[in-house]
Design an enzyme around this catalytic site. Sequence first.
Site, PDB file in Angstrom:
ATOM      1  CD  GLN A 200     -11.702   2.297  -0.625  1.00 32.13           C
ATOM      2  OE1 GLN A 200     -11.863   2.306   0.597  1.00 32.13           O
ATOM      3  NE2 GLN A 200     -11.659   3.400  -1.351  1.00 32.13           N
TER       4      GLN A 200
ATOM      5  CG  HIS B 215       0.430 -36.887  20.408  1.00 38.60           C
ATOM      6  ND1 HIS B 215      -0.902 -36.659  20.181  1.00 38.60           N
ATOM      7  CD2 HIS B 215       1.101 -35.798  19.905  1.00 38.60           C
ATOM      8  CE1 HIS B 215      -1.041 -35.473  19.593  1.00 38.60           C
ATOM      9  NE2 HIS B 215       0.150 -34.932  19.406  1.00 38.60           N
TER      10      HIS B 215
ATOM     11  CD  GLN C  25      11.074  12.438  10.948  1.00 36.41           C
ATOM     12  OE1 GLN C  25      10.242  11.535  10.853  1.00 36.41           O
ATOM     13  NE2 GLN C  25      11.844  12.792   9.918  1.00 36.41           N
TER      14      GLN C  25
ATOM     15  CG  ASP D 219      12.844   9.569   5.919  1.00 39.70           C
ATOM     16  OD1 ASP D 219      12.630   8.546   6.591  1.00 39.70           O
ATOM     17  OD2 ASP D 219      12.354  10.678   6.195  1.00 39.70           O
TER      18      ASP D 219
ATOM     19  CE1 TYR E 245      -4.149   1.914   0.568  1.00 43.98           C
ATOM     20  CE2 TYR E 245      -2.569   3.453   1.490  1.00 43.98           C
ATOM     21  CZ  TYR E 245      -3.830   3.188   0.986  1.00 43.98           C
ATOM     22  OH  TYR E 245      -4.747   4.205   0.884  1.00 43.98           O
TER      23      TYR E 245
ATOM     24  CD  GLU F 117       9.130   6.258  12.491  1.00 43.97           C
ATOM     25  OE1 GLU F 117       8.849   5.840  11.352  1.00 43.97           O
ATOM     26  OE2 GLU F 117       8.647   7.308  12.954  1.00 43.97           O
ATOM     27  CG  HIS F 118      13.197   8.182  12.467  1.00 39.61           C
ATOM     28  ND1 HIS F 118      11.864   8.575  12.403  1.00 39.61           N
ATOM     29  CD2 HIS F 118      13.455   7.528  11.315  1.00 39.61           C
ATOM     30  CE1 HIS F 118      11.350   8.169  11.257  1.00 39.61           C
ATOM     31  NE2 HIS F 118      12.286   7.526  10.580  1.00 39.61           N
TER      32      HIS F 118
ATOM     33  CG  ASN G 186      -6.310   6.930   5.860  1.00 40.25           C
ATOM     34  OD1 ASN G 186      -6.541   5.738   6.056  1.00 40.25           O
ATOM     35  ND2 ASN G 186      -6.989   7.638   4.971  1.00 40.25           N
TER      36      ASN G 186
ATOM     37  CG  HIS H 155       6.536  13.055   8.386  1.00 42.25           C
ATOM     38  ND1 HIS H 155       6.294  12.589   7.123  1.00 42.25           N
ATOM     39  CD2 HIS H 155       7.838  12.756   8.631  1.00 42.25           C
ATOM     40  CE1 HIS H 155       7.378  12.043   6.621  1.00 42.25           C
ATOM     41  NE2 HIS H 155       8.337  12.139   7.527  1.00 42.25           N
TER      42      HIS H 155
ATOM     43  CD  GLU I 200       2.253 -31.908  26.248  1.00 46.67           C
ATOM     44  OE1 GLU I 200       1.738 -32.118  25.137  1.00 46.67           O
ATOM     45  OE2 GLU I 200       3.079 -31.000  26.454  1.00 46.67           O
TER      46      GLU I 200
END
Length: 425
Positions: free
Chosen positions: A183, A412, A251, A353, A121, A319-320, A206, A254, A407
């Site tokens: 979708q 088994h 950042q 990046d 995506y 993250e960074h 998003n 963004h 068990e």
Amino acid sequence: MKIVKVNDLVSIKRSVEAGTLEQEAAVKTIIADVRARGDEAVRELTEKFDQVRLADFAVKETEIEAAYGQVSAEFIAIVREAAGNIRAFHEKQLRPSWMTTEENGTVLGQKITPLDSVGVYVPGGTAAYPSSVLMNVLPAKVAGVKRIVMVSPPDRAGRLPAAVLVAAKEAGVKEIYKVGGAQAIAALAYGTESISPVDKITGPGNIFVALAKREVFGDVDIDMIAGPSEIAILADETALADEIAADLLSQAEHDPRACSVLITPSLALAEAVSVEVERQLAVLPRREIAERSLTDYGAIYVTVDLDEAAEVVNELAPEHLELMTADPIELLGKIRHAGAIFIGRYSSEPVGDYFAGPNHVLPTNGTARFSSPLNVDDFQKKSSVIIYSKKAFMENAGKIAAFARIEGLEAHARAVETRLKNKKD
């Protein structure tokens, strides 16, 4: 930016994107609709959310050819060089299948197999993110994934950005659809008349895309639920205030919910950066977004020393992370939690990046405590291989049967003991 002492540190780590009840309900409705009505549901939802009705979702080769005429030769050269860097870095992550033979003749191993298909995506609509194409597609290509499908929301003219199409072509994508939102995630997960389903979905989007990825997880795999971007800069008095301010703003621009934090034992540096941020912010094109981000999620934390600063970093698990100190390598060993670590003044976050090679799809919301950047392993699966020898079986069958009975699994145990009774090799 506000300056606070570390003992006033309030958590700015946000939970993974949860969404409202209304958003969750909307996503579930969209997914159910696409599963029930396929292409027609996708067509209607695209018209509703992207204001364009498409007869055909697939991007044609003529559109890709036209895209090359809409970008500069310089851009094409940059994309190719960046793609080479990214590909080379991820090729180093490849691991072979392996087998080992024990003294008793047993062979144990691990077979590594690329996923059959992956959906990528790429956010779009009013913006173009060719870097997202490269970072998601190239590790999959290196891993050996044969079918890579890209989806991205079209503009109101029913087109995808030329830069995105060029990046897709350079990365080797052969299947591209002009579909976005929840979708698109539903179509990738469950398939429609036009779009065959995939095994894994990667890429940012998003809140509706994030919620849709969470909803389909289990029927397909996903990379992560990505939140707003984050940067933490650990710096001492040797760092330059204007460079730190620029990186914080890189950042903040963004997203209003992006998080930009400076952590330093130097009050003088903290004050200089605060002033410099305001100066640079005044002339920033995306000032409104960056200003809101800094107001709500930005801060400068003044610590007692660098050791305490490193512990603050580990608490935030950003993250960074940029290390801009006199001896950043010494600090590196003290950092336990960070998605990507940028060392030294020439390793500004945008270097990662776009161009250096390591992946920019990184864990957010503190998930760097247990997660890694997108990598080749994310596009492969591992199968255990067991070839047990007769000698090993005879030596261990009784133990295996006993374990099974502990068990309460009698069948088994019998599956093992049956072979003890039979004399054939």
